[in-house]
Design an enzyme around this catalytic site. Structure first.
Site, PDB file in Angstrom:
ATOM      1  CB  SER A 119      -1.382   9.239   8.191  1.00 46.73           C
ATOM      2  OG  SER A 119      -2.168  10.213   8.819  1.00 46.73           O
ATOM      3  CE  LYS A 120      -3.478   2.936   3.648  1.00 42.54           C
ATOM      4  NZ  LYS A 120      -4.551   2.510   2.704  1.00 42.54           N
TER       5      LYS A 120
END
Length: 279
Positions: A119-120
């Site tokens: 994920s970011k």
């Protein structure tokens, strides 16, 4: 706001790896909340982190790139010291493939194999900040650590490592054997005694570790599984992506209060699909 519960820091024993139990029928559908849309723009190349423009060649480069990324996330609205300190402490470049190391400190998701992504960092920060209570909700900056946390979707292990800095105990479930093994390798060098990795069906949770002070999911389904609600302690919180009224994926916060469930639908997000079984 109800204070997040805290629980003993250790469970006497772990159950064997969970099987491929299906639990699609027992879902809790969320209704009655209005999505809050957040518009985000991609910065021009000149404004992107230096790690995106020049090769990262050594520990000093990685540290500086990580510091710039954390400063950027703080400017976007994550102010909780616990979260920012955890992001500074966890070396994200150790969780991505060598060909992608130079992008490790860009605020972007990256492939980790088997159709999954890491994920970011800003999304990781946002979700963990919400687990802790969110500074905007109570005005508090230094909030007490979480008790026992259940993570659905270990992936490469990065978010579990960040969670280890803000929770007393982390149980992380991954359904894909290849990623479960990758996370074990990635986390071994960190020697995180409070992180336990499980191979199993995340949709059924991990009943042996319940009740949980918080549950966080790195995959989104049509609804939040009933098993997660059952395993959440009163006073606990779930942060997960799921489908909103418009049929698009959004970040959802569910609080389990003595009077029932309270839920909010926040900004639009994009996560991999939540699936059952072990593969």
């Amino acid at each position: 706001m109800t204070r997040r519960p805290s629980f003993p820091a250790r469970i006497e024993s772990l159950a064997p790896a969970l099987g491929a139990t299906k639990n699609k029928a027992n879902n809790v559908h969320l209704t009655g909340a209005k999505a809050e849309k957040t518009l985000k723009t991609t910065p021009p190349e000149a404004a992107r982190p230096a790690s995106a423009l020049t090769p990262l060649r050594g520990p000093g480069d990685f540290q500086r790139a990580r510091a710039r990324l954390v400063d950027q996330i703080a400017q976007q609205g994550t102010h909780a010291p616990q979260v920012l300190q955890a992001l500074r402490a966890v070396e994200r470049h150790r969780f991505v493939d060598s060909a992608l190391v130079n992008q490790a400190y860009e605020d972007t998701s990256l492939p980790i194999g088997l159709g999954q992504t890491i994920s970011k960092p800003s999304v990781v920060a946002r979700m963990i900040d919400l687990l802790l209570g969110g500074a905007a909700e109570d005005g508090a900056m230094n909030r007490p650590p979480l008790g026992r946390v259940l993570e659905i979707g270990t992936g490469c292990g990065y978010q579990a490592a960040v969670l280890s800095h803000v929770a007393r105990e982390v149980y992380s479930i991954e359904r894909l054997r290849g990623l479960h093994e990758k996370a074990r390798v990635n986390l071994r060098a960190f020697r995180l005694a409070n992180v336990h990795l499980l191979l199993g069906d995340g949709m059924v949770g991990f009943p042996k570790g319940a009740p949980y002070a918080a549950i966080i999911a790195a995959a989104g389904g049509d609804a939040v599984p009933a098993a997660w609600i059952e395993q959440l302690a009163v006073g606990g919180r779930i942060v997960a992506p799921t489908l909103a009224h418009d049929g698009k994926q959004a970040l959802v916060v569910i609080d389990k209060t003595p009077h029932g469930l309270q839920q909010r639908v926040l900004e639009a997000v994009h996560f991999v699909p939540l699936k059952s079984g072990v593969a």
